[in-house]
Design an enzyme around this catalytic site. Structure first.
Site, PDB file in Angstrom:
ATOM      1  N   SER A  87     -33.169 -44.246  57.303  1.00  0.00           N
ATOM      2  CA  SER A  87     -33.830 -45.418  57.888  1.00  0.00           C
ATOM      3  C   SER A  87     -33.507 -46.725  57.171  1.00  0.00           C
ATOM      4  CB  SER A  87     -35.351 -45.209  57.900  1.00  0.00           C
ATOM      5  OG  SER A  87     -35.816 -44.906  56.599  1.00  0.00           O
ATOM      6  N   ASP A  98     -43.096 -52.204  55.793  1.00  0.00           N
ATOM      7  CA  ASP A  98     -43.999 -51.067  56.027  1.00  0.00           C
ATOM      8  C   ASP A  98     -44.095 -50.257  54.734  1.00  0.00           C
ATOM      9  OD1 ASP A  98     -41.783 -49.391  55.887  1.00  0.00           O
ATOM     10  OD2 ASP A  98     -41.664 -49.061  58.057  1.00  0.00           O
ATOM     11  N   HIS A 130     -40.278 -49.313  53.550  1.00  0.00           N
ATOM     12  CA  HIS A 130     -39.066 -50.111  53.772  1.00  0.00           C
ATOM     13  C   HIS A 130     -39.268 -51.581  53.398  1.00  0.00           C
ATOM     14  CE1 HIS A 130     -38.981 -46.682  56.640  1.00  0.00           C
ATOM     15  NE2 HIS A 130     -37.789 -46.542  56.115  1.00  0.00           N
TER      16      HIS A 130
END
Ligand SMILES: *[C@@H]1O[C@H](CO)[C@@H](O)[C@H](O)[C@H]1NC(C)=O
Ligand SMILES: *[C@@H]1O[C@H](CO)[C@@H](O)[C@H](O)[C@H]1NC(C)=O
Ligand SMILES: *[C@@H]1O[C@H](CO)[C@@H](O)[C@H](O)[C@H]1NC(C)=O
Ligand SMILES: *[C@@H]1O[C@H](CO)[C@@H](O)[C@H](O)[C@H]1NC(C)=O
Length: 385
Positions: free
Chosen positions: A38, A322, A325
């Site tokens: 991610s 978040d 991240h």
């Protein structure tokens, strides 16, 4: 607006203007192939039939730069976006986006939740699967450009990886009582599989490989929240595992350099740079490092964008968008270190130098070696991390 970061942005802009376009000896643009999780995913998971939690396809993801969610787990751009800008390549289209695509500039296969190992998050796009996508692209390129040109293009290309963090989460979650030696064994399996993938890319022509190592996983707001930790403290067992994996990665890269003729690598110490920002946020213009901008729970660290959740007013004050991240404003700093960092943080080459290396020359006679120092970061003086 914090003035140091504004100044940095301005300097980056100037640096981009002054930058030489990275082209091969025959004037063609050098391609970039991206693999990972991610941290590097430009939206590949959007095209999978998976739970919404594994796709950043809802507001407020994307709010700062794009103005809409793109699938990036960030308020704006991610590190490979800035690297593409540095290398004068277009903004990433996810590899899995439907429709025909040109891959002469490379491709981004990174997918959220991906691990090196298939048992990490089954159903998501693990590294082996990403390698199989790359093989398809490589054969398409050899068909389009001809066998000779295609091979040359793959040899000149740079290959960039960010992977391993999800494997650690998987192991820690499934084997909480593992002994030290079981843990070590597991990390060897991860590195063993990563090494196999690297060797396959080398066999297909890849010579210049760059790696972002795994961050201080125990200091992510989500890890703290799950473990009921707040403030400065981190989940030491997770960070320790990340450090061990990172040491093993560096060793593996050094071994490969000795084994494989012409193999050149770069390792960006993301762990150290993120850790320093978390420990000294104000040094970098941030105010909050232990709580996420977007999410819910004791550290506002889970399910950003899925009600109920909070979102902060100014993401650039937060290290993390978040729970796991960084915000775009932190990604700008990381990308600059990956592209142009000094050898303390990105070694033995940085990505700019990898782009400038000429793979056609036998190892040892690469012209850019002589230019080291001249090409590396004289315009922007970064604080040593
Ligand atoms: C998507 O996944 C759900 C649940 O696993 C399944 O019921 C549905 O048929 C799948 N849709 C497609 C288009 O594959
Ligand atoms: C780990 O050990 C704890 C007690 O030390 C035990 O309660 C737990 O069930 C064990 N977990 C696993 C997955 O074996
Ligand atoms: C790769 O991973 C599998 C588990 O998925 C493991 O059995 C195998 O030994 C690993 N290969 C290497 C070379 O470490
Ligand atoms: C979570 O976000 C809300 C709204 O921005 C804020 O009031 C709260 O203090 C945050 N939680 C923590 C632990 O900072």
């Amino acid at each position: 607006m914090s003035s140091p970061r504004f100044l940095l942005g301005f300097l980056l802009f100037i640096a981009c203007l002054l930058n030489l376009i990275s082209v091969n000896s025959d004037g063609k643009q050098t391609a970039l192939f991206v693999f990972g999780d991610s941290v590097y995913d430009p939206g590949n998971n959007n095209y999978l039939n998976i739970s919404i939690q594994d796709k950043a396809v809802y507001w407020p993801y994307g709010e700062t730069f794009f103005g809409f969610p793109t699938g990036r787990f960030c308020d704006g751009r991610i590190i490979p976006d800035f690297i593409a800008m540095d290398a004068k390549l277009p903004l990433w289209k996810p590899y899995l986006e439907p429709g025909s695509q040109q891959f002469t500039n490379g491709a981004n296969f990174a997918a959220s939740g991906a691990g090196v190992l298939p048992e990490t998050n089954p159903g998501l796009i693990n590294l082996r699967l990403q390698l199989s996508f790359f093989k398809k692209v490589a054969s398409q390129l050899r068909q389009e450009l001809g066998e000779e040109e295609g091979k040359k293009m793959l040899m000149e290309a740079v290959y960039l990886f960010s992977i391993g963090g999800n494997d650690i989460t998987y192991f820690a979650g499934n084997y909480p009582n593992a002994t030290e030696s079981e843990q070590e064994q597991f990390l060897q399996v991860v590195i063993g599989n990563l090494t196999e993938v690297i060797k396959e890319i080398y066999e297909m022509g890849g010579r210049k490989l760059a790696f972002q190592n795994v961050g201080p996983m125990g200091c992510l707001p989500l890890a703290k929240q799950v473990n009921g930790i707040s403030g400065d403290e981190c989940v030491e067992s997770l960070s320790e595992m990340a450090r061990q994996l990172n040491n093993a990665l560096l060793k593996a890269a050094q071994v490969l350099e000795n084994q494989l003729e012409g193999f050149k690598y770069s390792v960006f110490d993301y762990y150290t740079s993120l850790y320093d920002i978390i420990k000294n946020p104000s040094k970098y213009g941030f105010q909050v490092a232990d709580v996420a901008c977007c999410g819910y729970g004791s550290n506002n660290a889970s399910h950003c964008g899925i009600e109920p959740y909070y979102v902060c007013n100014n993401p650039s004050e937060y290290v993390f968008f978040d729970g796991a991240h960084p915000c775009e404003s932190a990604n700008i700093l990381f990308a600059e270190l990956l592209w142009n960092g000094e050898p303390e943080i990105t070694k033995p080459y940085n990505m700019k130098q990898l782009f400038e290396l000429d793979s056609d020359y036998p190892s040892g006679t690469l012209y850019s070696i002589m230019n080291r120092g001249q090409t590396g970061g004289s315009l922007i003086n970064f604080p040593t991390l």
